[in-house]
Design a protein around this motif. Structure first.
Motif, short mmCIF file in Angstrom:
data_model
loop_
_atom_site.label_atom_id
_atom_site.label_comp_id
_atom_site.label_asym_id
_atom_site.label_seq_id
_atom_site.Cartn_x
_atom_site.Cartn_y
_atom_site.Cartn_z
N ASP A 234 41.72 -14.40 42.09
CA ASP A 234 42.97 -14.83 42.69
C ASP A 234 43.39 -16.18 42.13
O ASP A 234 42.59 -17.11 42.06
CB ASP A 234 42.76 -14.92 44.20
N LEU A 235 44.68 -16.31 41.76
CA LEU A 235 45.15 -17.57 41.19
C LEU A 235 45.09 -18.72 42.17
O LEU A 235 45.09 -19.89 41.76
CB LEU A 235 46.59 -17.41 40.68
N THR A 236 45.04 -18.45 43.46
CA THR A 236 44.92 -19.56 44.41
C THR A 236 43.62 -20.33 44.20
O THR A 236 43.54 -21.53 44.47
CB THR A 236 44.97 -19.05 45.86
N ALA A 237 42.59 -19.64 43.68
CA ALA A 237 41.32 -20.31 43.39
C ALA A 237 41.43 -21.23 42.18
O ALA A 237 40.58 -22.09 41.97
CB ALA A 237 40.22 -19.28 43.17
N PHE A 238 42.49 -21.07 41.38
CA PHE A 238 42.70 -21.88 40.17
C PHE A 238 43.78 -22.94 40.40
O PHE A 238 44.35 -23.47 39.46
CB PHE A 238 43.10 -20.98 39.00
N GLY A 239 44.08 -23.24 41.66
CA GLY A 239 45.10 -24.23 41.96
C GLY A 239 46.49 -23.65 42.08
O GLY A 239 47.47 -24.39 42.20
N ASN A 240 46.59 -22.33 42.00
CA ASN A 240 47.88 -21.63 42.15
C ASN A 240 48.94 -22.14 41.17
O ASN A 240 50.02 -22.57 41.58
CB ASN A 240 48.37 -21.77 43.59
N PRO A 241 48.67 -22.11 39.87
CA PRO A 241 49.63 -22.62 38.88
C PRO A 241 50.93 -21.82 38.89
O PRO A 241 50.93 -20.63 39.22
CB PRO A 241 48.89 -22.45 37.56
N ASP A 242 52.01 -22.46 38.49
CA ASP A 242 53.28 -21.76 38.38
C ASP A 242 53.23 -20.67 37.32
O ASP A 242 53.73 -19.57 37.52
CB ASP A 242 54.40 -22.74 38.01
N LEU A 243 52.64 -21.02 36.16
CA LEU A 243 52.58 -20.10 35.02
C LEU A 243 51.19 -20.13 34.42
O LEU A 243 50.51 -21.15 34.46
CB LEU A 243 53.60 -20.50 33.94
N VAL A 244 50.80 -18.99 33.80
CA VAL A 244 49.50 -18.90 33.14
C VAL A 244 49.66 -18.18 31.80
O VAL A 244 50.22 -17.08 31.75
CB VAL A 244 48.47 -18.12 33.99
N CYS A 245 49.18 -18.81 30.74
CA CYS A 245 49.14 -18.13 29.44
C CYS A 245 47.94 -17.20 29.44
O CYS A 245 46.80 -17.64 29.25
CB CYS A 245 49.05 -19.14 28.30
N ILE A 246 48.19 -15.93 29.67
CA ILE A 246 47.10 -14.97 29.82
C ILE A 246 46.69 -14.34 28.50
O ILE A 246 45.68 -13.64 28.44
CB ILE A 246 47.45 -13.86 30.84
N CYS A 247 47.47 -14.60 27.45
CA CYS A 247 47.11 -14.01 26.15
C CYS A 247 47.64 -14.90 25.04
O CYS A 247 48.85 -14.90 24.76
CB CYS A 247 47.68 -12.59 26.04
N GLU A 248 46.76 -15.64 24.41
CA GLU A 248 47.08 -16.44 23.24
C GLU A 248 46.19 -15.94 22.11
O GLU A 248 45.08 -16.43 21.91
CB GLU A 248 46.84 -17.93 23.49
N GLU A 249 46.69 -14.94 21.40
CA GLU A 249 45.85 -14.21 20.44
C GLU A 249 46.65 -13.76 19.23
O GLU A 249 47.87 -13.59 19.30
CB GLU A 249 45.25 -12.96 21.10
N PRO A 250 45.97 -13.52 18.10
CA PRO A 250 46.62 -12.84 16.98
C PRO A 250 46.89 -11.37 17.34
O PRO A 250 46.21 -10.78 18.19
CB PRO A 250 45.60 -12.96 15.85
N TYR A 251 47.87 -10.81 16.68
CA TYR A 251 48.33 -9.46 17.02
C TYR A 251 47.21 -8.44 16.93
O TYR A 251 47.10 -7.56 17.80
CB TYR A 251 49.47 -9.08 16.07
N HIS A 252 46.36 -8.52 15.91
CA HIS A 252 45.33 -7.50 15.75
C HIS A 252 44.36 -7.51 16.93
O HIS A 252 43.85 -6.46 17.34
CB HIS A 252 44.57 -7.69 14.42
N LYS A 253 44.12 -8.69 17.50
CA LYS A 253 43.23 -8.75 18.67
C LYS A 253 43.95 -8.27 19.93
O LYS A 253 43.34 -7.64 20.80
CB LYS A 253 42.72 -10.18 18.86
N LEU A 254 45.25 -8.56 20.03
CA LEU A 254 46.03 -8.05 21.16
C LEU A 254 45.89 -6.54 21.27
O LEU A 254 45.80 -6.00 22.37
CB LEU A 254 47.51 -8.42 20.99
#
Length: 242
Positions: free
Chosen positions: A144-164
């Protein structure tokens, strides 16, 4: 962070590109002007943080107010926390420095903080770090994001295309899915000719999107696919992947 356009995707630009002249960021200015109905989340990063004290140098003092003058731009300031190993006092000092910019120069400000190298596992020791506007763990946080301080936004995928496209990552994105309205995707190395389709797919998955065909230095330049990417986001509609 206020949604200015009812769920339409935003262009994300991690702008780690030093504005050596007034023309350095011109491709960004041109795109912002050409697409007034599309919002831009711009991460300013003078030197892996706010840069020199108290102001980041004359080039940034000149250029950041130009970005803030656009009504469809939201600037956020970059800090990195080394997965909560960095002394918290240093991080707080950088955030205060960003906050104090406006006391020295009109138009020189950021509207939030982009915290890089955040953890995707929460613990009591890490919790003091996690009350921030934008998190970048680069992968979906577990729980749950509330355990992470409840951020407004989260970058959930910062990856090269082949890994995506890998089965393992796709499963993780499914298992730890976050609401589209809070999700950022930052994808590099997209094959030539596929940037538009990938950008529109990412817009259905996350409301905040960066896509490029560049493999290297993709946050320090705009690249040949920049206008194609921005145009794809501009044409996006709020249709979430199920």
């Amino acid at each position: 962070m206020t949604d200015k356009n009812n769920g339409k995707a935003w262009v994300v630009m991690p702008l780690y590109y030093y504005p050596l002249t007034e023309k350095t960021w011109k491709p960004l200015h041109d795109a912002i002007s050409a697409h007034p109905d599309t919002n831009f989340l711009v991460v300013v990063n003078p030197r892996s943080g706010p840069g020199d004290y108290p102001l980041p140098g004359q080039d940034y003092v000149r250029e950041i107010p130009r970005l803030n003058a656009f009504s469809n731009v939201c600037t956020v300031g970059y800090v990195k926390i080394d997965y909560c190993r960095r002394p918290i006092a240093e991080t707080f000092a950088e955030i205060r420095q960003y906050a104090n910019w406006a006391t020295h120069h009109s138009g020189l400000y950021v509207e939030g903080i982009y915290v890089d190298e955040t953890p995707n596992h929460v613990s009591a020791e890490r919790s003091v770090y996690l009350d921030a506007v934008v998190h970048n763990p680069g992968t979906p946080p577990e729980g749950d994001l509330t355990a992470f301080g409840n951020p407004d936004l989260v970058c959930i995928c910062e990856e090269p295309y082949h890994k995506l496209r890998s089965e393992n990552l796709q499963k993780r994105l499914e298992d730890f899915r976050i609401d589209r309205s809070r999700s950022i995707y930052q994808i590099s190395g997209v094959p030539a000719g596929e940037v538009q389709d990938v950008a529109q797919e990412m817009c259905r998955r996350g409301q905040y999107v960066f896509v490029t065909d560049l493999v290297d230095d993709f946050y320090e330049s705009f690249g040949p696919s920049w206008n194609e990417f921005v145009g794809a986001v501009n044409r996006s509609r709020c249709v979430e992947v199920k």
